[in-house]
Scaffold this active site. Structure first.
Site, PDB file in Angstrom:
ATOM      1  CD  GLU A 198     -31.775  10.276 -55.932  1.00  0.00           C
ATOM      2  OE1 GLU A 198     -32.455  10.008 -54.909  1.00  0.00           O
ATOM      3  OE2 GLU A 198     -30.548  10.068 -55.999  1.00  0.00           O
ATOM      4  CG  ASN A 210     -27.944  14.278 -53.074  1.00  0.00           C
ATOM      5  OD1 ASN A 210     -27.903  14.475 -54.275  1.00  0.00           O
ATOM      6  ND2 ASN A 210     -28.026  13.051 -52.558  1.00  0.00           N
ATOM      7  CG  ASN A 246     -25.654  10.812 -53.144  1.00  0.00           C
ATOM      8  OD1 ASN A 246     -26.820  10.787 -52.776  1.00  0.00           O
ATOM      9  ND2 ASN A 246     -25.333  10.803 -54.437  1.00  0.00           N
ATOM     10  CG  ASP A 265     -27.684   8.231 -55.416  1.00  0.00           C
ATOM     11  OD1 ASP A 265     -28.155   8.972 -54.544  1.00  0.00           O
ATOM     12  OD2 ASP A 265     -27.812   8.464 -56.632  1.00  0.00           O
TER      13      ASP A 265
END
Length: 271
Positions: A16, A101, A152, A203
């Protein structure tokens, strides 16, 4: 024109938060491995950069070049020159943050981040909402929006007048007017990548220099024009999670996936 995605490094648990460092290398998180890796062009292997990373997810930098982390351990931190970490925020109104996040920094140093509950257990959770927050340079933390189930990805428009945030639960991307003082107004449904499925969910997000917005999600990487019309979707061999512009001219997109990191050559310039 956009080329086919190519894998530049692989063999990870769940990558990520890609971030192109101005010194010419890529940083990215492997969340369950609790590690930030460094990849340099020309290599197929990646080196450990920071371990433990606080289960870092999103990575960005402040205007002065300081690397910033959103950490599933419940913190937003900065990376110091010796690669130690200093916490910038870890609680709101006396309660632990959920699991920061993703994040983006404005040119005046204000940091905007999302705080879904992906990385916190029900018994450890202290906030009963998932927020979008602003962190000021003096450490003041302000809740901007709490209407998402799983906020997100987060991104700024090129002129920093708009803030985009997506919701993994619905696939919706909301656009807010971002005021000079860092507050938001005029919540608008900008677009949707579609509801989550086994190919992904809303995302990571980024914009390019012409105001197009890029979001990972079901089916791959969706590209929207400045009015919110989807103009292209790039398919990948696995679910993708986030993206960053990179290389010296910021014309390549680096895309993370659970096992791999990809790059895609474009003919546009990112932010």
């Amino acid at each position: 024109m956009i080329d086919e995605p190519e894998v530049v490094t692989d063999g990870f648990q769940f990558t990520e938060g890609p971030f192109w460092h101005p010194d010419g290398f890529l940083l990215f998180s492997d969340i369950p491995a609790n590690t930030i890796y460094k990849w340099e062009p020309g290599n197929s292997e990646s080196d450990v950069y920071i371990e433990p990373s606080g289960n870092s997810n999103g990575i960005t930098s402040s205007p002065d070049g300081t690397v910033l982390l959103a950490q599933h351990s419940g913190k937003v931190s900065q990376v110091n020159d010796d690669l130690s970490l200093s916490v910038l925020a870890e609680e709101f109104n006396g309660n632990r943050l959920n699991s920061p996040n993703d994040l983006v920094a404005r040119s005046d140093g204000k940091i905007f981040f999302t705080d879904p509950p992906f990385g916190v257990s029900d018994e450890d959770r202290e906030l009963d909402f998932s927020g979008v927050f602003r962190l000021d340079q003096d450490g003041t933390l302000t809740l901007l929006y709490d209407g998402f189930e799983y906020p997100n990805g987060i991104a700024l428009s090129p002129d920093e007048s708009k803030l985009y945030v997506n919701d993994s639960a619905t696939g919706q991307i909301l656009r807010f007017d971002l005021l000079e003082d860092g507050s938001v107004t005029n919540e608008t449904l900008f677009a949707s990548v579609g509801e989550r499925d086994d190919t992904g969910a809303a995302d990571g997000m980024k914009t390019d220099s012409e105001g197009r917005l890029y979001s990972t999600g079901p089916g791959g990487l969706s590209i929207f024009d400045a009015e919110g019309n989807r103009i292209q979707i790039i398919e990948f061999d696995e679910r993708i999670t986030n993206l960053a512009w990179g290389d010296s001219d910021y014309s390549r997109i680096y895309v993370t996936a659970p096992n791999s990191v990809y790059r895609v050559q474009t003919n546009v310039t990112g932010l």
